[in-house]
Design an enzyme around this catalytic site. Structure first.
Site, PDB file in Angstrom:
ATOM      1  N   LYS A   1      -2.648  -2.257  16.443  1.00 49.34           N
ATOM      2  CA  LYS A   1      -3.391  -1.310  15.617  1.00 49.34           C
ATOM      3  C   LYS A   1      -4.352  -0.472  16.463  1.00 49.34           C
ATOM      4  O   LYS A   1      -4.627   0.694  16.137  1.00 49.34           O
ATOM      5  CB  LYS A   1      -4.149  -2.044  14.512  1.00 49.34           C
ATOM      6  CG  LYS A   1      -3.231  -2.602  13.427  1.00 49.34           C
ATOM      7  CD  LYS A   1      -2.428  -1.497  12.741  1.00 49.34           C
ATOM      8  CE  LYS A   1      -1.623  -2.020  11.572  1.00 49.34           C
ATOM      9  NZ  LYS A   1      -0.876  -0.960  10.853  1.00 49.34           N
TER      10      LYS A   1
ATOM     11  N   SER B   1      -6.199  -0.250  11.295  1.00 51.53           N
ATOM     12  CA  SER B   1      -7.031  -1.390  10.913  1.00 51.53           C
ATOM     13  C   SER B   1      -8.281  -1.436  11.781  1.00 51.53           C
ATOM     14  O   SER B   1      -8.236  -1.137  12.978  1.00 51.53           O
ATOM     15  CB  SER B   1      -6.257  -2.702  11.078  1.00 51.53           C
ATOM     16  OG  SER B   1      -7.094  -3.811  10.828  1.00 51.53           O
TER      17      SER B   1
ATOM     18  N   ILE C   1       0.829  -1.205   0.000  1.00 50.23           N
ATOM     19  CA  ILE C   1       0.000   0.000   0.000  1.00 50.23           C
ATOM     20  C   ILE C   1       0.863   1.255   0.000  1.00 50.23           C
ATOM     21  O   ILE C   1       0.530   2.252  -0.648  1.00 50.23           O
ATOM     22  CB  ILE C   1      -0.957  -0.005   1.209  1.00 50.23           C
ATOM     23  CG1 ILE C   1      -1.939  -1.179   1.103  1.00 50.23           C
ATOM     24  CG2 ILE C   1      -1.742   1.305   1.287  1.00 50.23           C
ATOM     25  CD1 ILE C   1      -2.825  -1.354   2.329  1.00 50.23           C
TER      26      ILE C   1
ATOM     27  N   ASP D   1      14.310   3.079   8.906  1.00 55.28           N
ATOM     28  CA  ASP D   1      13.865   1.923   9.682  1.00 55.28           C
ATOM     29  C   ASP D   1      13.122   2.468  10.889  1.00 55.28           C
ATOM     30  O   ASP D   1      13.726   3.094  11.770  1.00 55.28           O
ATOM     31  CB  ASP D   1      15.071   1.087  10.107  1.00 55.28           C
ATOM     32  CG  ASP D   1      14.690  -0.136  10.923  1.00 55.28           C
ATOM     33  OD1 ASP D   1      13.511  -0.244  11.353  1.00 55.28           O
ATOM     34  OD2 ASP D   1      15.568  -0.979  11.160  1.00 55.28           O
TER      35      ASP D   1
END
Length: 227
Positions: free
Chosen positions: A155, A128, A13, A53
């Site tokens: 999430k 999510s 995504i 990172d």
């Protein structure tokens, strides 16, 4: 010209979000843990890249310093880097929260000075509905039968961080998004999901909100989600 940084943007995504923002004329920085993969993705997209990172303070600091030196500000930040752990033990929990929640804090804190210089700053967290208490306790929702404890918990933390940042930084819009079940490396084992380009459109909509846009929300392509 809008300057955007997308974490975890060398695939999935994040990559498709970068593609759509570049096509719309934005300056996009592909944030990638692996520098070579980031460079390869940026070359395909016509974007720029920084080694980033989200689990490493020095990497994050260096990436934002590079964008600061080149651009002087940041208009869009998309938190796309994430992991999905199917196990349930201490090391898996550490990996889940370090990337999916702590990484958001690490990158946001480093980016805030640049975001505050923008006249129209948007921060989008790919969260999510699996982290929505409403969804996972609702028998009519697919999340009710989803058994991914660490992913859901991390999430939920990501969405809460979005709300808290929105309250703390009223001059910047912070929104979390449920992008829809997407075919990525993370979901390959389940064999499910739509093309990443379709889900990226949901992210891009929030990344390009105007000054009167909402903040402190969790939404999907159909609108606001309870959580």
């Amino acid at each position: 010209m809008t300057v955007a940084l997308i974490t975890g943007a060398n695939k999935g995504i994040g990559f498709e979000t970068a593609r759509q923002l570049v096509a719309a004329g934005h300056v996009v920085y592909v944030g990638a843990r692996d520098a070579a993969r980031g460079e390869a993705a940026a070359a395909v997209l016509g974007a720029r890249t920084v080694q980033l990172d989200v689990t490493d303070d020095a990497s994050v600091t260096s990436a934002l310093a590079a964008i600061d030196a080149a651009e002087g500000r940041l208009d869009v930040l998309v938190h796309s880097a994430g992991v999905l752990e199917t196990g349930l033990d201490g090391p898996a929990a550490s990996r889940s929260f370090e990337t999916n929640a702590v990484g958001i804090v690490r990158v946001t804190q480093a980016a805030l000075p640049l975001l505050r210089r923008s006249q129209n700053a948007n921060v989008v967290t790919i969260s999510s509905s699996a982290g929505s208490f409403w969804a996972v306790t609702n028998p009519e929702r697919p999340e009710f039968d989803l058994s991914l404890a660490l992913y859901s918990a991390s999430k939920a933390a990501a969405t809460m961080l979005t709300v808290q940042y929105a309250k703390a930084e009223p001059g910047i819009r912070f929104n979390a998004v449920e992008p829809g079940t997407t075919a990525t490396d993370m979901t390959a084992a389940f064999g499910i999901g739509r093309p990443a380009a379709e889900s990226a459109r949901v992210v891009v909509r929030l990344a390009t909100l105007g000054p009167d846009g909402p903040t402190g929300t969790l939404s999907d392509e159909d609108g606001l989600l309870p959580w």
